[in-house]
Design an enzyme around this catalytic site. Structure first.
Site, short mmCIF file in Angstrom:
data_model
loop_
_atom_site.label_atom_id
_atom_site.label_comp_id
_atom_site.label_asym_id
_atom_site.label_seq_id
_atom_site.Cartn_x
_atom_site.Cartn_y
_atom_site.Cartn_z
N LYS A 145 0.31 -8.17 -3.94
CA LYS A 145 -1.06 -7.97 -3.44
C LYS A 145 -2.02 -8.90 -4.15
O LYS A 145 -2.89 -9.51 -3.53
CB LYS A 145 -1.47 -6.50 -3.63
CG LYS A 145 -0.78 -5.58 -2.64
CD LYS A 145 -0.86 -4.13 -3.05
CE LYS A 145 0.04 -3.31 -2.09
NZ LYS A 145 0.25 -1.94 -2.54
N GLN A 183 -1.94 2.70 -5.97
CA GLN A 183 -0.53 2.52 -5.59
C GLN A 183 0.22 3.85 -5.70
O GLN A 183 0.13 4.55 -6.71
CB GLN A 183 0.10 1.46 -6.51
CG GLN A 183 1.52 1.10 -6.16
CD GLN A 183 1.67 0.41 -4.80
OE1 GLN A 183 0.79 -0.36 -4.40
NE2 GLN A 183 2.75 0.67 -4.10
N ASP A 204 -6.36 1.63 2.34
CA ASP A 204 -5.09 2.24 2.74
C ASP A 204 -5.24 3.11 3.99
O ASP A 204 -4.25 3.48 4.61
CB ASP A 204 -4.56 3.14 1.60
CG ASP A 204 -3.46 2.48 0.79
OD1 ASP A 204 -2.70 1.68 1.37
OD2 ASP A 204 -3.35 2.78 -0.41
N1 GUN Z 1 3.42 2.81 -1.70
C1 GUN Z 1 4.23 2.45 -0.69
N2 GUN Z 1 3.51 2.05 0.39
C2 GUN Z 1 2.21 2.19 0.05
C3 GUN Z 1 1.00 1.92 0.73
O1 GUN Z 1 0.95 1.51 1.90
N3 GUN Z 1 -0.14 2.19 0.03
C4 GUN Z 1 -0.11 2.64 -1.24
N4 GUN Z 1 -1.27 2.86 -1.84
N5 GUN Z 1 1.00 2.90 -1.91
C5 GUN Z 1 2.15 2.66 -1.26
#
Ligand code: GUN
Length: 288
Positions: A54, A98, A123
Site C-alpha cells: 500500500k 489493517q 475500506d
Molecule cells: N485484511 C485483509 N483484507 C483487508 C482489507 O481489505 N482491508 C483491511 N483493512 N484489512 C484487510
C-alpha cells in the site's frame, strides 16, 4: 480452449492511472495531494506485506502516505485516540486499519472500524458506508469487490442480467460484492458453508466469485463452460506457494475468463484503495 486470463496488473494499472489523474486535478484545485494513513497493529506477516504494498502504491502515485505501526499489546483506547487524531488531520484523506487485529483487540473490531470518520473510511467498512452501498447511495466501497467489478467493466464482461454466484459471505468481500453486482442488475446468489447443492448453483453462474479462503475449492466440474471466474482467495499452502480458492489449472480449461493467483485480484485491491483515497479527499472537499 483455455480461458482468457484477466491480468490484475493490466487492470490495476488502468485504475491507478485514473486515480493519479484525479489526484493531480484535486491537487491543482486544493493545493495538496490526497493522503492515506495505514495503521498496522502487531506482527502478522501477511499484513506487513500488504501494508508495504500500500505504501509503495502511494509513492508510485505521489500520494502523501503515513504508516503507523503499533505493538501487538496496544490498548483499545490508544488505538481509538490514534484514529481520532487521523480523523482530525487535514493531510489525511483516507484511514485504513489493517485486519485482522491482534487477538486481544478482536472483540473491539467494530468499535475500531466505527471510530473512523465515514468520509475517510477508504475500506468502506463503516456502517454508514455499508448502509449507503446497500441502499444504492454514493459511498466508499470496500476495495476488493469494487476492484473486481471495475475489472469486469474494463474487460467488457456483461453484468446486467448475468447470473452471479458468490461463494463466501464476509463483510469484506461477499456481502459488498452482492450489493455491487445487484446494483449493476445481476441476479445474485450468495453461497456459504451451509449452502446445499453448492456445485449445482455454481454451475449456473455466468460470473463466479470465490471468496471463502479454502485452497483450490472450486473445481472444473463446478464451472459453466465460458463463465467468468474471479478468485479472491490467497492461501499459503507451502512456505513459498500461494494458491487461490479456485483450482486454476483445471478451471482455466472450462472458464471463459479467469483471474490468476497471484497476479489477479490482490493488485486490484490496492489500485482501488488509491482510487478510494482520492474519492475520500473529494468527498471531504464537498466535490462529491
Ligand atoms: N485484511 C485483509 N483484507 C483487508 C482489507 O481489505 N482491508 C483491511 N483493512 N484489512 C484487510
Amino acid at each position: 480452449m483455455s480461458a482468457r486470463i484477466l491480468s490484475g496488473k493490466e487492470f490495476a494499472t488502468k485504475i491507478k492511472e485514473a486515480a493519479k489523474e484525479d489526484a493531480l486535478a484535486f491537487r491543482d484545485e486544493y493545493g495538496f495531494m490526497p493522503g492515506l494513513a495505514v495503521i498496522i497493529i502487531g506482527e502478522d506477516s501477511a499484513s506487513q506485506v500488504y501494508v508495504r504494498n500500500k505504501n509503495k502504491a502511494c509513492e508510485e502515485l505521489g500520494f502523501h502516505s503515513e504508516m503507523i505501526a503499533l505493538p501487538a499489546d496496544t490498548s483499545k483506547d490508544e488505538l481509538l485516540s490514534r484514529i481520532d487524531a487521523l480523523n482530525a488531520d487535514k493531510k489525511i484523506s483516507g484511514i485504513l486499519v489493517q485486519l485482522p487485529l491482534p487477538k486481544a483487540l478482536q472483540p473491539f473490531e467494530y468499535d475500531v472500524l466505527n471510530r473512523i470518520d465515514p468520509m475517510k473510511d477508504v475500506d468502506g467498512f463503516h456502517p454508514v458506508n455499508v448502509g449507503r452501498l446497500v441502499t444504492g447511495q454514493e459511498s466508499l466501497v470496500p476495495c476488493t469487490p469494487a476492484g473486481c467489478v471495475r475489472m469486469l467493466e474494463l474487460a467488457d464482461i456483461p453484468i446486467d442480467g448475468a447470473n452471479a454466484v458468490i461463494i463466501g459471505r464476509s463483510n469484506i468481500v461477499g456481502k459488498p460484492m452482492m450489493s455491487l453486482l445487484l446494483k449493476k442488475s445481476a441476479t445474485v446468489t450468495v453461497c456459504h458453508s451451509h449452502t446445499k447443492n453448492l456445485a449445482e448453483i455454481c454451475r449456473n453462474a455466468d460470473v463466479l466469485v470465490a471468496a471463502i479462503g479454502k485452497p483450490l475449492f472450486v473445481k472444473a466440474d463446478m464451472v459453466k463452460p465460458g463463465a467468468t471466474v474471479i478468485d479472491v482467495g490467497i492461501n499459503r499452502i507451502e512456505p513459498k506457494k500461494l494458491v487461490g480458492d479456485v483450482d486454476y489449472d483445471s478451471v482455466k480449461e472450462v472458464a471463459g475468463a479467469i483471474t490468476p493467483v497471484p497476479g489477479g485480484v490482490g493488485l486490484l485491491t490496492i489500485a482501488m484503495l488509491m482510487a478510494n483515497t482520492v474519492k475520500a479527499a473529494k468527498l471531504q472537499a464537498g466535490r462529491i
